[in-house]
Design a protein around this motif. Sequence first.
Motif, mmCIF file in Angstrom:
data_model
loop_
_atom_site.group_PDB
_atom_site.id
_atom_site.type_symbol
_atom_site.label_atom_id
_atom_site.label_comp_id
_atom_site.label_asym_id
_atom_site.label_seq_id
_atom_site.Cartn_x
_atom_site.Cartn_y
_atom_site.Cartn_z
ATOM 1 N N ALA A 217 0.836 -1.205 0.000
ATOM 2 C CA ALA A 217 0.000 0.000 0.000
ATOM 3 C C ALA A 217 0.869 1.253 0.000
ATOM 4 C CB ALA A 217 -0.931 -0.004 1.208
ATOM 5 N N ALA A 218 1.934 1.260 0.816
ATOM 6 C CA ALA A 218 2.825 2.423 0.873
ATOM 7 C C ALA A 218 3.531 2.636 -0.463
ATOM 8 C CB ALA A 218 3.855 2.233 1.989
ATOM 9 N N LEU A 219 3.996 1.553 -1.083
ATOM 10 C CA LEU A 219 4.655 1.666 -2.387
ATOM 11 C C LEU A 219 3.653 2.062 -3.470
ATOM 12 C CD1 LEU A 219 7.030 -1.439 -2.202
ATOM 13 C CD2 LEU A 219 7.662 0.982 -2.004
ATOM 14 N N GLY A 220 2.425 1.557 -3.350
ATOM 15 C CA GLY A 220 1.372 1.954 -4.290
ATOM 16 C C GLY A 220 1.054 3.435 -4.173
ATOM 17 N N ALA A 221 1.052 3.959 -2.938
ATOM 18 C CA ALA A 221 0.827 5.391 -2.725
ATOM 19 C C ALA A 221 1.927 6.205 -3.389
ATOM 20 C CB ALA A 221 0.779 5.692 -1.227
ATOM 21 N N ALA A 222 3.170 5.727 -3.264
ATOM 22 C CA ALA A 222 4.301 6.419 -3.892
ATOM 23 C C ALA A 222 4.170 6.414 -5.415
ATOM 24 C CB ALA A 222 5.616 5.766 -3.471
ATOM 25 N N LEU A 223 3.746 5.281 -5.977
ATOM 26 C CA LEU A 223 3.607 5.170 -7.426
ATOM 27 C C LEU A 223 2.514 6.088 -7.948
ATOM 28 C CD1 LEU A 223 4.278 3.850 -10.124
ATOM 29 C CD2 LEU A 223 2.702 1.991 -9.536
ATOM 30 N N LEU A 224 1.376 6.118 -7.273
ATOM 31 C CA LEU A 224 0.271 6.970 -7.723
ATOM 32 C C LEU A 224 0.647 8.447 -7.668
ATOM 33 C CD1 LEU A 224 -2.818 5.196 -6.117
ATOM 34 C CD2 LEU A 224 -2.317 5.414 -8.555
ATOM 35 N N ALA B 169 3.668 9.600 -7.872
ATOM 36 C CA ALA B 169 4.709 9.806 -8.886
ATOM 37 C C ALA B 169 4.099 10.054 -10.262
ATOM 38 C CB ALA B 169 5.644 8.592 -8.929
ATOM 39 N N VAL B 170 2.935 9.459 -10.527
ATOM 40 C CA VAL B 170 2.274 9.645 -11.823
ATOM 41 C C VAL B 170 1.937 11.123 -12.048
ATOM 42 C CG1 VAL B 170 0.181 9.139 -13.143
ATOM 43 C CG2 VAL B 170 1.364 7.302 -11.933
ATOM 44 N N SER B 171 1.636 11.846 -10.964
ATOM 45 C CA SER B 171 1.254 13.254 -11.108
ATOM 46 C C SER B 171 2.423 14.143 -11.521
ATOM 47 C CB SER B 171 0.664 13.782 -9.790
ATOM 48 O OG SER B 171 1.665 13.898 -8.787
ATOM 49 N N ILE B 172 3.653 13.713 -11.261
ATOM 50 C CA ILE B 172 4.819 14.563 -11.527
ATOM 51 C C ILE B 172 4.996 14.839 -13.021
ATOM 52 C CG2 ILE B 172 7.300 14.848 -11.213
ATOM 53 C CD1 ILE B 172 5.628 14.982 -8.630
ATOM 54 N N PRO B 173 5.022 13.807 -13.891
ATOM 55 C CA PRO B 173 5.180 14.113 -15.322
ATOM 56 C C PRO B 173 3.924 14.672 -15.978
ATOM 57 C CG PRO B 173 4.970 11.746 -14.998
ATOM 58 C CD PRO B 173 5.073 12.356 -13.632
ATOM 59 N N LEU B 174 2.745 14.515 -15.332
ATOM 60 C CA LEU B 174 1.507 15.014 -15.928
ATOM 61 C C LEU B 174 1.184 16.454 -15.511
ATOM 62 C CD1 LEU B 174 -0.811 11.860 -15.596
ATOM 63 C CD2 LEU B 174 0.546 12.612 -17.558
ATOM 64 N N SER B 175 1.628 16.857 -14.337
ATOM 65 C CA SER B 175 1.310 18.200 -13.842
ATOM 66 C C SER B 175 1.821 19.322 -14.737
ATOM 67 C CB SER B 175 1.850 18.374 -12.416
ATOM 68 O OG SER B 175 1.157 17.544 -11.513
ATOM 69 N N PRO B 176 3.021 19.213 -15.344
ATOM 70 C CA PRO B 176 3.483 20.313 -16.213
ATOM 71 C C PRO B 176 2.507 20.676 -17.333
ATOM 72 C CG PRO B 176 5.307 18.848 -15.721
ATOM 73 C CD PRO B 176 4.075 18.200 -15.162
ATOM 74 N N PHE B 177 1.764 19.694 -17.842
ATOM 75 C CA PHE B 177 0.783 19.988 -18.888
ATOM 76 C C PHE B 177 -0.316 20.900 -18.344
ATOM 77 C CE2 PHE B 177 2.559 15.843 -20.167
ATOM 78 C CZ PHE B 177 3.008 16.161 -21.443
ATOM 79 N N MET C 128 -8.834 17.984 -11.405
ATOM 80 C CA MET C 128 -9.546 17.315 -10.323
ATOM 81 C C MET C 128 -9.537 15.800 -10.502
ATOM 82 S SD MET C 128 -12.700 19.940 -9.444
ATOM 83 C CE MET C 128 -13.096 19.051 -7.953
ATOM 84 N N LEU C 129 -9.595 15.332 -11.748
ATOM 85 C CA LEU C 129 -9.498 13.894 -11.999
ATOM 86 C C LEU C 129 -8.114 13.386 -11.607
ATOM 87 C CD1 LEU C 129 -10.721 11.291 -13.119
ATOM 88 C CD2 LEU C 129 -9.909 11.973 -15.386
ATOM 89 N N LEU C 130 -7.087 14.138 -11.988
ATOM 90 C CA LEU C 130 -5.723 13.772 -11.603
ATOM 91 C C LEU C 130 -5.582 13.793 -10.081
ATOM 92 C CD1 LEU C 130 -2.850 13.140 -12.744
ATOM 93 C CD2 LEU C 130 -2.368 15.577 -12.497
ATOM 94 N N GLY C 131 -6.229 14.764 -9.443
ATOM 95 C CA GLY C 131 -6.181 14.851 -7.991
ATOM 96 C C GLY C 131 -6.822 13.647 -7.320
ATOM 97 N N PHE C 132 -7.942 13.181 -7.860
ATOM 98 C CA PHE C 132 -8.600 12.018 -7.277
ATOM 99 C C PHE C 132 -7.721 10.773 -7.385
ATOM 100 C CE2 PHE C 132 -11.280 8.204 -8.094
ATOM 101 C CZ PHE C 132 -11.685 8.012 -6.780
ATOM 102 N N VAL C 133 -7.136 10.565 -8.566
ATOM 103 C CA VAL C 133 -6.340 9.353 -8.787
ATOM 104 C C VAL C 133 -4.996 9.430 -8.070
ATOM 105 C CG1 VAL C 133 -5.192 7.926 -10.523
ATOM 106 C CG2 VAL C 133 -7.455 8.885 -10.991
ATOM 107 N N CYS C 134 -4.271 10.528 -8.295
ATOM 108 C CA CYS C 134 -2.884 10.614 -7.816
ATOM 109 C C CYS C 134 -2.756 11.168 -6.398
ATOM 110 C CB CYS C 134 -2.054 11.469 -8.766
ATOM 111 S SG CYS C 134 -1.938 10.777 -10.426
ATOM 112 N N TYR C 135 -3.759 11.889 -5.928
ATOM 113 C CA TYR C 135 -3.735 12.389 -4.557
ATOM 114 C C TYR C 135 -4.708 11.594 -3.682
ATOM 115 C CZ TYR C 135 -0.817 16.536 -5.333
ATOM 116 O OH TYR C 135 0.225 17.390 -5.583
ATOM 117 N N GLY C 136 -5.957 11.522 -4.112
ATOM 118 C CA GLY C 136 -6.967 10.849 -3.295
ATOM 119 C C GLY C 136 -6.643 9.393 -3.027
ATOM 120 N N LEU C 137 -6.436 8.626 -4.090
ATOM 121 C CA LEU C 137 -6.140 7.198 -3.911
ATOM 122 C C LEU C 137 -4.774 6.997 -3.275
ATOM 123 C CD1 LEU C 137 -7.561 5.729 -7.247
ATOM 124 C CD2 LEU C 137 -8.660 5.881 -5.001
#
Length: 295
Positions: A10-17, A19-27, A214-223
């Motif tokens: 779960a902790a590693l999954g949280a880190a992975l989720l 991490a997904v926001s990092i390359p997507l946030s610049p857009f 907000m969708l990115l926030g739900f997936v990469c922050y919320g989950l």
Amino acid sequence: MRQKSTAILAALGAALLYAVSIPLSPFLLRQTGPVMLAALLYLGAGVGMTLLSLICPVPRKDRLTRRQLPFTLGMILLDIAAPILLMLGLARAPAAHVSLLNNFEIVATSLFALLLFRERISRRVWCAIFLITAASMLLSFEGAQSLRFSPGSLLVLGACLCWGLENNCTRALSQKSAVQIVQVKGLFSGLGSLLVARLAGESLPDWRSLFAAMLLGFVCYGLSIFLYVRAQSVLGAARTSAFYSANPFLAAALSLLLLRQPLADAYPYALALMLLGLYLTVRETLSELPEHKVG
């Protein structure tokens, strides 16, 4: 043993989720200010979890109560203060300074866990924390100029202290519903950040960018926060923070795959240190997990 293994995943999954926001946030930053984006990401997490709670209501026994109010308020206020301090630090310190100093969060989390929340941290875990922190600093090292002190450095260290204490406030709530914790954190921290963004002159983006954020926030922050809280309830603040600190390495790898951004020259060496630190943490966690006291 199974519970510990699930918590590690779960902790590693949280880190992975995350991490997904990092390359997507610049857009999204092309259409949205940084503080506004942070607000929308948190709001996406809160709104998403609110909708989830309507489908699967939280049992009464797992809901937050007045007894947890001090930790809940602390979690919200620190989550608002930390990004503000970080942004102020970024305005006064070079990015190289900020990248290095931001790694102090894992140390701050562990120190607060030990000194304020009486969480027992073994020598092996302290060694792992040192290795992971060193690995993160090596990954973000940008030359001798990144070692120079600047007034903005104090603001960045303040942000790390806020996040370290916030991690422990969340740990104190982790026996309650993870869904409700994310809901409260997302909605109130998001609204607070939204107010700060508006006061700073940042405006809301168009509806497409708003929905995407907000969708990115739900997936990469919320989950991600949901998994983080579930891990904390078993592992404690220090161990969870150690596992979660894998996110810069995962983010770098994803940036290579998605954006074709090259890895830093020090990446293989930093990765080796990080993996050694994670190995020590896994070994300690699976061999003996002491009781954690929160008070």
